[in-house]
Design an enzyme around this catalytic site. Structure first.
Site, PDB file in Angstrom:
ATOM      1  N   LYS A  11     -55.579 -35.621   8.218  1.00  0.00           N
ATOM      2  CA  LYS A  11     -55.249 -34.857   9.429  1.00  0.00           C
ATOM      3  C   LYS A  11     -54.559 -33.527   9.105  1.00  0.00           C
ATOM      4  O   LYS A  11     -54.036 -33.338   8.002  1.00  0.00           O
ATOM      5  CB  LYS A  11     -54.389 -35.729  10.340  1.00  0.00           C
ATOM      6  N   TYR A  51     -61.540 -38.941  20.150  1.00  0.00           N
ATOM      7  CA  TYR A  51     -60.435 -39.757  20.671  1.00  0.00           C
ATOM      8  C   TYR A  51     -60.603 -40.047  22.168  1.00  0.00           C
ATOM      9  O   TYR A  51     -59.626 -40.301  22.868  1.00  0.00           O
ATOM     10  CB  TYR A  51     -59.094 -39.078  20.381  1.00  0.00           C
ATOM     11  N   ASN A 114     -49.793 -38.504  11.710  1.00  0.00           N
ATOM     12  CA  ASN A 114     -49.722 -39.692  10.852  1.00  0.00           C
ATOM     13  C   ASN A 114     -50.719 -39.653   9.690  1.00  0.00           C
ATOM     14  O   ASN A 114     -51.247 -40.672   9.273  1.00  0.00           O
ATOM     15  CB  ASN A 114     -49.819 -40.974  11.685  1.00  0.00           C
ATOM     16  N   HIS A 117     -56.769 -40.736   9.403  1.00  0.00           N
ATOM     17  CA  HIS A 117     -57.462 -41.647  10.319  1.00  0.00           C
ATOM     18  C   HIS A 117     -58.292 -42.631   9.522  1.00  0.00           C
ATOM     19  O   HIS A 117     -58.833 -42.273   8.474  1.00  0.00           O
ATOM     20  CB  HIS A 117     -58.385 -40.837  11.246  1.00  0.00           C
ATOM     21  N   GLU A 128     -68.832 -42.834  13.636  1.00  0.00           N
ATOM     22  CA  GLU A 128     -67.990 -41.715  13.193  1.00  0.00           C
ATOM     23  C   GLU A 128     -68.608 -41.014  11.984  1.00  0.00           C
ATOM     24  O   GLU A 128     -68.580 -39.778  11.894  1.00  0.00           O
ATOM     25  CB  GLU A 128     -66.585 -42.230  12.861  1.00  0.00           C
TER      26      GLU A 128
END
Ligand code: ATP
Ligand code: MG
Length: 140
Positions: A11, A51, A114, A117, A128
């Site tokens: 991320k 998302y 965080n 993913h 994905e």
């Protein structure tokens, strides 16, 4: 490919902090083979779609803003039991509870930022992977 792949994104905050290489090393040391890899920036549409399951939740807008705030590394990882094993290497969504030795324990800064993913099912891993890579970009 189904059943032994998972999809990951490193991320934007982890990329800004220079952790991209270290996270890729943890992935490889964890026994995952990288079969597709690219640096890209998510469009707002792509982040909203990715998302989409969280649309309407209080953290959704912040999550989309964050995920579009800079480049990410997208990758497809191959290993037996890839989805579950990679979720274990990632650690819990909230880095406060992530275990020692996990990617989120080492590099996450909060619940939004965080670090990385990981797909949550074999079905979503395929969806994905295909969302981010063409067949020619996957070295399976
Ligand atoms: P990811 O899908 O990014 O791998 P995850 O599978 O651990 O994370 P999800 O439930 O899919 O967790 O949530 C997607 C992202 O939305 C999380 O990584 C986190 O940044 C954010 N998020 C989820 N739940 C919350 C929450 N309660 N408060 C704030 N942010 C949240
Ligand atoms: Mg998830």
């Amino acid at each position: 490919m189904s059943g032994n792949i998972t999809f990951t994104m490193i991320k934007p905050q982890a990329m800004r902090n220079g952790a991209g290489g270290a996270i890729l090393k943890m992935i490889q040391d964890g026994g995952f083979e990288i079969i597709a890899l690219k640096l890209k920036r998510l469009s707002k549409n792509a982040a909203e779609e990715f998302y989409g399951i969280h649309k309407g939740k209080p953290f959704y807008d912040k999550l989309v803003d964050f995920m579009t705030s800079g480049p990410i590394i997208a990758a497809i990882l191959k290993k037996s039991n890839a989805v579950e094993d990679y979720r274990r290497l990632l650690g819990t969504t909230d880095p406060e509870t992530a275990e020692e030795g996990t990617i989120r324990k080492a590099f996450a800064t909060d619940m939004t930022m965080n670090a990385a993913h990981g797909s949550d099912s074999d079905e979503n891993a395929l969806i994905e992977a295909k969302f981010h890579f063409t067949e020619e970009e996957i070295f399976d």
